[in-house]
Scaffold this motif. Structure first.
Motif, PDB file in Angstrom:
ATOM      1  N   PHE A 107       0.826  -1.202   0.000  1.00 42.83           N
ATOM      2  CA  PHE A 107       0.000   0.000   0.000  1.00 42.83           C
ATOM      3  C   PHE A 107       0.864   1.257   0.000  1.00 42.83           C
ATOM      4  O   PHE A 107       0.531   2.246  -0.654  1.00 42.83           O
ATOM      5  N   GLU A 108       1.975   1.239   0.707  1.00 40.87           N
ATOM      6  CA  GLU A 108       2.881   2.391   0.710  1.00 40.87           C
ATOM      7  C   GLU A 108       3.458   2.649  -0.684  1.00 40.87           C
ATOM      8  O   GLU A 108       3.589   3.791  -1.105  1.00 40.87           O
ATOM      9  N   VAL A 109       3.816   1.581  -1.383  1.00 37.80           N
ATOM     10  CA  VAL A 109       4.304   1.742  -2.766  1.00 37.80           C
ATOM     11  C   VAL A 109       3.196   2.335  -3.629  1.00 37.80           C
ATOM     12  O   VAL A 109       3.426   3.252  -4.417  1.00 37.80           O
ATOM     13  N   TYR A 110       1.987   1.818  -3.455  1.00 34.98           N
ATOM     14  CA  TYR A 110       0.844   2.333  -4.208  1.00 34.98           C
ATOM     15  C   TYR A 110       0.638   3.823  -3.922  1.00 34.98           C
ATOM     16  O   TYR A 110       0.483   4.628  -4.834  1.00 34.98           O
ATOM     17  N   ARG A 113       3.238   5.829  -5.658  1.00 29.17           N
ATOM     18  CA  ARG A 113       2.990   5.888  -7.103  1.00 29.17           C
ATOM     19  C   ARG A 113       1.872   6.893  -7.429  1.00 29.17           C
ATOM     20  O   ARG A 113       1.956   7.625  -8.401  1.00 29.17           O
ATOM     21  N   VAL A 114       0.843   6.913  -6.610  1.00 33.39           N
ATOM     22  CA  VAL A 114      -0.262   7.859  -6.829  1.00 33.39           C
ATOM     23  C   VAL A 114       0.232   9.289  -6.642  1.00 33.39           C
ATOM     24  O   VAL A 114      -0.053  10.163  -7.473  1.00 33.39           O
ATOM     25  N   GLU A 115       0.970   9.542  -5.581  1.00 32.15           N
ATOM     26  CA  GLU A 115       1.497  10.891  -5.343  1.00 32.15           C
ATOM     27  C   GLU A 115       2.406  11.331  -6.482  1.00 32.15           C
ATOM     28  O   GLU A 115       2.313  12.471  -6.952  1.00 32.15           O
ATOM     29  N   ASP A 116       3.289  10.447  -6.924  1.00 33.39           N
ATOM     30  CA  ASP A 116       4.178  10.768  -8.047  1.00 33.39           C
ATOM     31  C   ASP A 116       3.375  11.052  -9.307  1.00 33.39           C
ATOM     32  O   ASP A 116       3.686  11.974 -10.064  1.00 33.39           O
ATOM     33  N   ARG A 117       2.340  10.260  -9.531  1.00 33.89           N
ATOM     34  CA  ARG A 117       1.525  10.422 -10.735  1.00 33.89           C
ATOM     35  C   ARG A 117       0.770  11.745 -10.712  1.00 33.89           C
ATOM     36  O   ARG A 117       0.678  12.425 -11.730  1.00 33.89           O
ATOM     37  N   ALA A 119       1.726  14.501  -9.318  1.00 33.86           N
ATOM     38  CA  ALA A 119       2.707  15.542  -9.634  1.00 33.86           C
ATOM     39  C   ALA A 119       3.005  15.576 -11.138  1.00 33.86           C
ATOM     40  O   ALA A 119       3.074  16.647 -11.746  1.00 33.86           O
ATOM     41  N   LYS A 120       3.145  14.394 -11.747  1.00 34.55           N
ATOM     42  CA  LYS A 120       3.430  14.344 -13.187  1.00 34.55           C
ATOM     43  C   LYS A 120       2.246  14.844 -14.006  1.00 34.55           C
ATOM     44  O   LYS A 120       2.420  15.531 -15.015  1.00 34.55           O
ATOM     45  N   VAL A 121       1.046  14.510 -13.596  1.00 33.30           N
ATOM     46  CA  VAL A 121      -0.150  14.951 -14.318  1.00 33.30           C
ATOM     47  C   VAL A 121      -0.276  16.465 -14.240  1.00 33.30           C
ATOM     48  O   VAL A 121      -0.602  17.123 -15.235  1.00 33.30           O
ATOM     49  N   LYS A 122       0.016  17.045 -13.087  1.00 29.42           N
ATOM     50  CA  LYS A 122      -0.023  18.502 -12.959  1.00 29.42           C
ATOM     51  C   LYS A 122       0.963  19.143 -13.925  1.00 29.42           C
ATOM     52  O   LYS A 122       0.665  20.173 -14.534  1.00 29.42           O
ATOM     53  N   GLY A 123       2.119  18.529 -14.081  1.00 29.19           N
ATOM     54  CA  GLY A 123       3.108  19.031 -15.044  1.00 29.19           C
ATOM     55  C   GLY A 123       2.614  18.904 -16.473  1.00 29.19           C
ATOM     56  O   GLY A 123       2.854  19.779 -17.310  1.00 29.19           O
ATOM     57  N   LEU A 124       1.921  17.817 -16.774  1.00 25.96           N
ATOM     58  CA  LEU A 124       1.383  17.602 -18.123  1.00 25.96           C
ATOM     59  C   LEU A 124       0.337  18.645 -18.500  1.00 25.96           C
ATOM     60  O   LEU A 124       0.231  19.036 -19.658  1.00 25.96           O
ATOM     61  N   LEU A 125      -0.443  19.067 -17.537  1.00 26.62           N
ATOM     62  CA  LEU A 125      -1.539  19.987 -17.824  1.00 26.62           C
ATOM     63  C   LEU A 125      -1.054  21.341 -18.328  1.00 26.62           C
ATOM     64  O   LEU A 125      -1.810  22.050 -18.989  1.00 26.62           O
ATOM     65  N   GLY A 126       0.193  21.668 -18.052  1.00 28.54           N
ATOM     66  CA  GLY A 126       0.748  22.936 -18.536  1.00 28.54           C
ATOM     67  C   GLY A 126       1.319  22.844 -19.940  1.00 28.54           C
ATOM     68  O   GLY A 126       1.724  23.858 -20.510  1.00 28.54           O
TER      69      GLY A 126
END
Length: 166
Positions: A107-110, A113-117, A119-126
Protein backbone atom coordinates in the motif's frame (compact mmCIF):
# COMPACT_ATOMS: atom_id res chain seq x y z
CA UNK A 1 -13.31 -16.93 -1.08
CA UNK A 2 -10.27 -14.84 -1.94
CA UNK A 3 -12.32 -11.76 -2.70
CA UNK A 4 -14.01 -12.15 0.67
CA UNK A 5 -10.59 -12.30 2.32
CA UNK A 6 -9.22 -9.26 0.50
CA UNK A 7 -11.99 -6.93 1.64
CA UNK A 8 -11.60 -7.48 5.41
CA UNK A 9 -7.83 -7.27 5.17
CA UNK A 10 -7.91 -4.04 3.22
CA UNK A 11 -10.56 -2.64 5.53
CA UNK A 12 -8.52 -3.54 8.60
CA UNK A 13 -5.46 -1.86 7.11
CA UNK A 14 -7.25 1.30 6.12
CA UNK A 15 -9.12 1.76 9.39
CA UNK A 16 -7.36 4.12 11.72
CA UNK A 17 -7.15 3.73 15.47
CA UNK A 18 -8.97 7.01 15.93
CA UNK A 19 -11.98 5.71 14.00
CA UNK A 20 -12.98 3.76 17.09
CA UNK A 21 -11.35 5.94 19.71
CA UNK A 22 -8.66 3.29 20.20
CA UNK A 23 -5.06 4.09 20.91
CA UNK A 24 -2.34 3.23 18.44
CA UNK A 25 -1.23 0.41 20.74
CA UNK A 26 -4.75 -1.03 20.93
CA UNK A 27 -5.05 -0.79 17.16
CA UNK A 28 -1.82 -2.70 16.64
CA UNK A 29 -3.23 -5.50 18.81
CA UNK A 30 -6.67 -5.61 17.17
CA UNK A 31 -5.77 -5.63 13.47
CA UNK A 32 -3.53 -8.73 13.54
CA UNK A 33 -6.23 -10.60 15.45
CA UNK A 34 -8.78 -9.64 12.78
CA UNK A 35 -6.42 -11.00 10.13
CA UNK A 36 -5.93 -14.27 12.00
CA UNK A 37 -9.65 -14.65 12.62
CA UNK A 38 -10.49 -14.10 8.95
CA UNK A 39 -7.89 -16.70 7.94
CA UNK A 40 -9.22 -19.21 10.45
CA UNK A 41 -12.82 -18.59 9.40
CA UNK A 42 -11.94 -19.21 5.77
CA UNK A 43 -10.20 -22.45 6.59
CA UNK A 44 -12.68 -23.81 9.11
CA UNK A 45 -16.05 -22.10 8.78
CA UNK A 46 -16.37 -21.16 5.10
CA UNK A 47 -18.36 -23.67 3.06
CA UNK A 48 -15.36 -24.26 0.77
CA UNK A 49 -13.02 -24.93 3.71
CA UNK A 50 -10.12 -24.14 1.48
CA UNK A 51 -6.75 -24.31 3.13
CA UNK A 52 -4.72 -21.11 2.98
CA UNK A 53 -1.75 -22.31 0.97
CA UNK A 54 0.64 -20.90 -1.63
CA UNK A 55 -1.94 -20.97 -4.43
CA UNK A 56 -4.38 -19.00 -2.27
CA UNK A 57 -1.52 -16.68 -1.36
CA UNK A 58 -0.79 -15.96 -5.04
CA UNK A 59 -4.47 -15.30 -5.71
CA UNK A 60 -4.74 -13.08 -2.64
CA UNK A 61 -1.79 -10.99 -3.87
CA UNK A 62 -3.28 -10.74 -7.35
CA UNK A 63 -6.66 -9.66 -5.95
CA UNK A 64 -5.08 -7.11 -3.63
CA UNK A 65 -3.10 -5.53 -6.46
CA UNK A 66 -6.17 -5.53 -8.72
CA UNK A 67 -8.25 -3.87 -6.01
CA UNK A 68 -5.67 -1.16 -5.41
CA UNK A 69 -4.89 -0.47 -9.07
CA UNK A 70 -7.83 -1.91 -11.01
CA UNK A 71 -7.04 0.01 -14.20
CA UNK A 72 -3.32 -0.84 -14.13
CA UNK A 73 -2.31 2.82 -14.08
CA UNK A 74 -0.04 3.17 -11.06
CA UNK A 75 1.95 -0.03 -10.56
CA UNK A 76 4.37 -1.14 -13.25
CA UNK A 77 5.10 -4.72 -14.23
CA UNK A 78 8.39 -4.32 -12.37
CA UNK A 79 6.45 -3.47 -9.18
CA UNK A 80 4.12 -6.44 -9.65
CA UNK A 81 7.04 -8.80 -10.31
CA UNK A 82 8.80 -7.53 -7.19
CA UNK A 83 5.69 -8.06 -5.06
CA UNK A 84 5.24 -11.53 -6.52
CA UNK A 85 8.84 -12.51 -5.85
CA UNK A 86 8.62 -11.28 -2.29
CA UNK A 87 5.06 -12.11 -1.20
CA UNK A 88 3.35 -14.54 -3.60
CA UNK A 89 3.93 -17.61 -1.46
CA UNK A 90 4.06 -16.00 1.99
CA UNK A 91 0.84 -13.99 2.27
CA UNK A 92 -1.07 -17.03 3.51
CA UNK A 93 1.41 -17.47 6.34
CA UNK A 94 1.32 -13.74 7.10
CA UNK A 95 -2.49 -13.72 7.31
CA UNK A 96 -2.51 -16.65 9.70
CA UNK A 97 0.23 -15.03 11.79
CA UNK A 98 -1.58 -11.68 11.84
CA UNK A 99 1.33 -10.02 10.04
CA UNK A 100 0.01 -7.19 7.89
CA UNK A 101 3.42 -5.78 6.97
CA UNK A 102 3.31 -7.06 3.35
CA UNK A 103 -0.08 -5.42 2.72
CA UNK A 104 1.10 -2.20 4.34
CA UNK A 105 4.33 -2.16 2.32
CA UNK A 106 2.45 -2.75 -0.94
CA UNK A 107 0.00 0.00 0.00
CA UNK A 108 2.88 2.39 0.71
CA UNK A 109 4.30 1.74 -2.77
CA UNK A 110 0.84 2.33 -4.21
CA UNK A 111 0.46 5.59 -2.30
CA UNK A 112 3.86 6.78 -3.49
CA UNK A 113 2.99 5.89 -7.10
CA UNK A 114 -0.26 7.86 -6.83
CA UNK A 115 1.50 10.89 -5.34
CA UNK A 116 4.18 10.77 -8.05
CA UNK A 117 1.52 10.42 -10.74
CA UNK A 118 -0.45 13.41 -9.45
CA UNK A 119 2.71 15.54 -9.63
CA UNK A 120 3.43 14.34 -13.19
CA UNK A 121 -0.15 14.95 -14.32
CA UNK A 122 -0.02 18.50 -12.96
CA UNK A 123 3.11 19.03 -15.04
CA UNK A 124 1.38 17.60 -18.12
CA UNK A 125 -1.54 19.99 -17.82
CA UNK A 126 0.75 22.94 -18.54
CA UNK A 127 1.93 21.47 -21.84
CA UNK A 128 0.46 21.86 -25.31
CA UNK A 129 -1.30 18.91 -26.83
CA UNK A 130 -1.60 18.00 -30.49
CA UNK A 131 -5.06 16.70 -31.31
CA UNK A 132 -4.37 15.97 -34.98
CA UNK A 133 -3.18 12.39 -34.55
CA UNK A 134 -5.18 9.21 -35.03
CA UNK A 135 -4.23 7.53 -31.76
CA UNK A 136 -6.75 5.76 -29.60
CA UNK A 137 -6.94 5.80 -25.83
CA UNK A 138 -7.89 2.79 -23.77
CA UNK A 139 -9.84 4.10 -20.78
CA UNK A 140 -10.77 0.74 -19.29
CA UNK A 141 -7.43 -0.96 -18.72
CA UNK A 142 -8.57 -3.66 -16.30
CA UNK A 143 -7.62 -6.45 -18.69
CA UNK A 144 -4.57 -4.69 -20.10
CA UNK A 145 -1.11 -5.60 -18.91
CA UNK A 146 0.63 -3.47 -16.33
CA UNK A 147 2.89 -0.82 -17.91
CA UNK A 148 6.32 -2.39 -18.26
CA UNK A 149 8.11 0.63 -16.80
CA UNK A 150 7.69 4.28 -15.79
CA UNK A 151 8.19 5.53 -19.36
CA UNK A 152 5.31 3.40 -20.64
CA UNK A 153 3.15 4.50 -17.70
CA UNK A 154 3.97 8.14 -18.53
CA UNK A 155 2.81 7.61 -22.11
CA UNK A 156 -0.40 5.92 -21.01
CA UNK A 157 -1.14 8.86 -18.73
CA UNK A 158 -0.26 11.42 -21.39
CA UNK A 159 -2.68 9.71 -23.78
CA UNK A 160 -5.39 9.61 -21.09
CA UNK A 161 -4.98 13.30 -20.26
CA UNK A 162 -5.02 14.21 -23.94
CA UNK A 163 -8.15 12.12 -24.43
CA UNK A 164 -9.86 13.79 -21.48
CA UNK A 165 -8.92 17.25 -22.73
CA UNK A 166 -10.17 16.42 -26.20
Amino acid sequence: VLRCLAVPLVASILLTPTAFGASEQDFKKIVPKVSQTVGELLEKAHYGRRRLDDSVSRQLLKNYLERLDYNHLFFTQKDVDGFSAKYATTLDDDVMAGNLDPALKIFEVYRKRVEDRVAKVKGLLGQKFDFTGTRTVEFNRQKSPWPKDAAEADQIWRDRIEGELL
